[in-house]
Design an enzyme around this catalytic site. Structure first.
Site, PDB file in Angstrom:
ATOM      1  N   HIS A  42       0.865  -0.836  -0.384  1.00 51.00           N
ATOM      2  CA  HIS A  42      -0.204   0.330   0.110  1.00 51.00           C
ATOM      3  C   HIS A  42       0.726   0.896   0.392  1.00 51.00           C
ATOM      4  O   HIS A  42       1.017   2.065  -0.580  1.00 51.00           O
ATOM      5  CB  HIS A  42      -1.474   0.045   1.361  1.00 51.00           C
ATOM      6  N   GLN A  66     -18.577  -5.311  -0.316  1.00 49.95           N
ATOM      7  CA  GLN A  66     -17.704  -5.745  -1.338  1.00 49.95           C
ATOM      8  C   GLN A  66     -18.103  -7.686  -0.436  1.00 49.95           C
ATOM      9  O   GLN A  66     -16.843  -8.233  -1.548  1.00 49.95           O
ATOM     10  CB  GLN A  66     -16.790  -5.560  -2.334  1.00 49.95           C
ATOM     11  N   SER A 191      -2.958  -8.229   2.726  1.00 48.97           N
ATOM     12  CA  SER A 191      -3.805  -8.184   4.953  1.00 48.97           C
ATOM     13  C   SER A 191      -4.180  -9.266   4.860  1.00 48.97           C
ATOM     14  O   SER A 191      -4.369  -9.657   5.857  1.00 48.97           O
ATOM     15  CB  SER A 191      -4.734  -6.804   4.516  1.00 48.97           C
TER      16      SER A 191
HETATM   17  P1  AMP Z   1      -6.737  -3.592   0.159  1.00 49.27           P
HETATM   18  O1  AMP Z   1      -7.140  -2.658   0.507  1.00 49.27           O
HETATM   19  O2  AMP Z   1      -5.468  -4.803   0.468  1.00 49.27           O
HETATM   20  O3  AMP Z   1      -7.753  -4.392  -0.564  1.00 49.27           O
HETATM   21  O4  AMP Z   1      -6.148  -2.889  -1.403  1.00 49.27           O
HETATM   22  C1  AMP Z   1      -5.976  -1.475  -1.321  1.00 49.27           C
HETATM   23  C2  AMP Z   1      -4.589  -1.384  -3.178  1.00 49.27           C
HETATM   24  O5  AMP Z   1      -3.733  -1.814  -2.273  1.00 49.27           O
HETATM   25  C3  AMP Z   1      -5.980  -1.720  -3.734  1.00 49.27           C
HETATM   26  O6  AMP Z   1      -5.189  -1.173  -5.173  1.00 49.27           O
HETATM   27  C4  AMP Z   1      -4.894  -3.081  -4.709  1.00 49.27           C
HETATM   28  O7  AMP Z   1      -4.773  -3.812  -5.736  1.00 49.27           O
HETATM   29  C5  AMP Z   1      -3.338  -2.761  -3.493  1.00 49.27           C
HETATM   30  N1  AMP Z   1      -2.455  -3.469  -2.870  1.00 49.27           N
HETATM   31  C6  AMP Z   1      -2.995  -4.152  -1.698  1.00 49.27           C
HETATM   32  N2  AMP Z   1      -1.691  -5.821  -2.131  1.00 49.27           N
HETATM   33  C7  AMP Z   1      -0.991  -4.484  -3.317  1.00 49.27           C
HETATM   34  C8  AMP Z   1       0.778  -5.259  -3.284  1.00 49.27           C
HETATM   35  N3  AMP Z   1       0.998  -6.333  -2.462  1.00 49.27           N
HETATM   36  N4  AMP Z   1       1.485  -4.200  -3.667  1.00 49.27           N
HETATM   37  C9  AMP Z   1       0.340  -3.742  -4.744  1.00 49.27           C
HETATM   38  N5  AMP Z   1      -0.268  -3.359  -4.621  1.00 49.27           N
HETATM   39  C10 AMP Z   1      -1.346  -3.780  -3.081  1.00 49.27           C
END
Ligand code: AMP
Length: 294
Positions: A42, A66, A191
């Site tokens: 993130h 979601q 996460s």
């Molecule tokens: P999340 O809150 O984890 O669902 O994701 C928030 C944003 O972070 C989304 O655009 C995800 O694609 C991105 N994201 C999550 N994990 C990664 C990672 N390992 N590398 C890059 N972006 C990530």
């Protein structure tokens, strides 16, 4: 070094007042939508956002819309104080952290239901997922009115869906994709990785290794690659996941990297350009997704 605390707001009114002030000063604004439980992946999105804008807003909202009733909404990690502390170590201007009641006030009834890139893959297993994501992200876009929003390639189908929504709804903003950040052993940061037991954590990186091996096999086929061959190689990769200890394999799929169309749906049923390999599989009670260029 820790910078001053990052300001955070939880009402649309307060958010808009701050963004309006920035706009008056002629600033370009970037949005990084997240569900919190922030990790180094993130933070890379925030760094990339900074390169595209003068002001960076990170939204933190665990979006009930979601999650299906049987999914992990209740146990999804919520680490707001740690998230604020992490954001204070990098260049973030504002955290937008609405409550569920602020995002979905009583009587809220409008949903954004994407098709196209949202069809198949995740939707085959989580039928309401992209409507939930599209609805909340469209709201985030109208709340923040960013010039650019940053999404991770980690959720490759989601990135394609967001690009499609911005195109389809003529939203005056750009979507930028950020490369996946991985652990040294190849596991994509997520996460949900904290749900993994020690034994599962040892198995988890094999997903990336198996997808990389599949990419090599596809590359060896070059322009000769047919849909049947891609399917056979994907089935072999799925079998390897099972052999490594993964439980149910939701999918291992080889798709056009731009449209996410299956190869047999492409012109002449053959590869046209870059491919993407996408996979989702269960390790115990945790569902992992990953993808690599094909
Ligand atoms: P999340 O809150 O984890 O669902 O994701 C928030 C944003 O972070 C989304 O655009 C995800 O694609 C991105 N994201 C999550 N994990 C990664 C990672 N390992 N590398 C890059 N972006 C990530």
């Amino acid at each position: 070094m820790t910078n001053a605390a990052v300001p955070h707001v939880s009402t649309v009114k307060a958010l808009r007042a701050i963004v309006a002030g920035w706009r008056k000063g002629g600033s370009r604004v970037a949005l990084v939508p997240t569900m919190g439980a922030l990790h180094a992946g993130h933070l890379e999105l925030v760094r990339l956002a900074r390169r595209h804008a003068d002001k960076v807003v990170v939204s933190i909202f665990v979006n009930p819309a979601q999650f299906a009733p049987h999914e992990d909404l209740d146990r999804y990690p919520r680490t707001f104080d740690a998230d604020l502390a992490a954001l204070a170590t990098i260049d973030c201007d504002l955290v937008w952290a609405p409550t569920v009641g602020e995002m979905y006030p009583s009587g809220h009834a409008t949903r954004v239901v994407p098709a196209g890139a949202a069809e198949g893959l995740e939707t085959d297993f989580r039928p309401h997922f992209f409507a939930g994501v599209a609805t909340v992200c469209t709201k985030l876009f109208t709340q923040v009115a960013p010039d650019v929003a940053i999404y991770g390639e980690k959720d490759f189908q989601q990135l394609a869906v967001m690009r499609q929504i911005v195109r389809d709804l003529d939203l005056p903003m750009e979507i930028v994709g950020a490369p996946t950040v991985r652990e040294a052993d190849g596991l994509a940061l997520s996460s949900r990785n904290r749900y993994l037991s020690e034994a599962e954590r040892r198995i988890a990186p094999s997903m990336h290794a198996i997808l990389q091996a599949l990419a090599q096999s596809l590359g060896a086929e070059g322009a000769r690659l047919t849909a049947a061959k891609a399917d056979a190689l994907a089935a072999e990769a799925a079998a390897k996941l099972t052999a490594n200890g993964f439980g149910k394999i939701d999918y291992v799929a080889v798709r056009d990297a731009g449209t996410l169309a299956a190869i047999d749906k492409l012109k002449n049923g053959a590869r046209q350009g870059p491919l993407r390999i996408l996979a989702a599989a269960w390790l115990g009670k945790t569902r992992l997704i990953d993808n690599v260029p094909g």
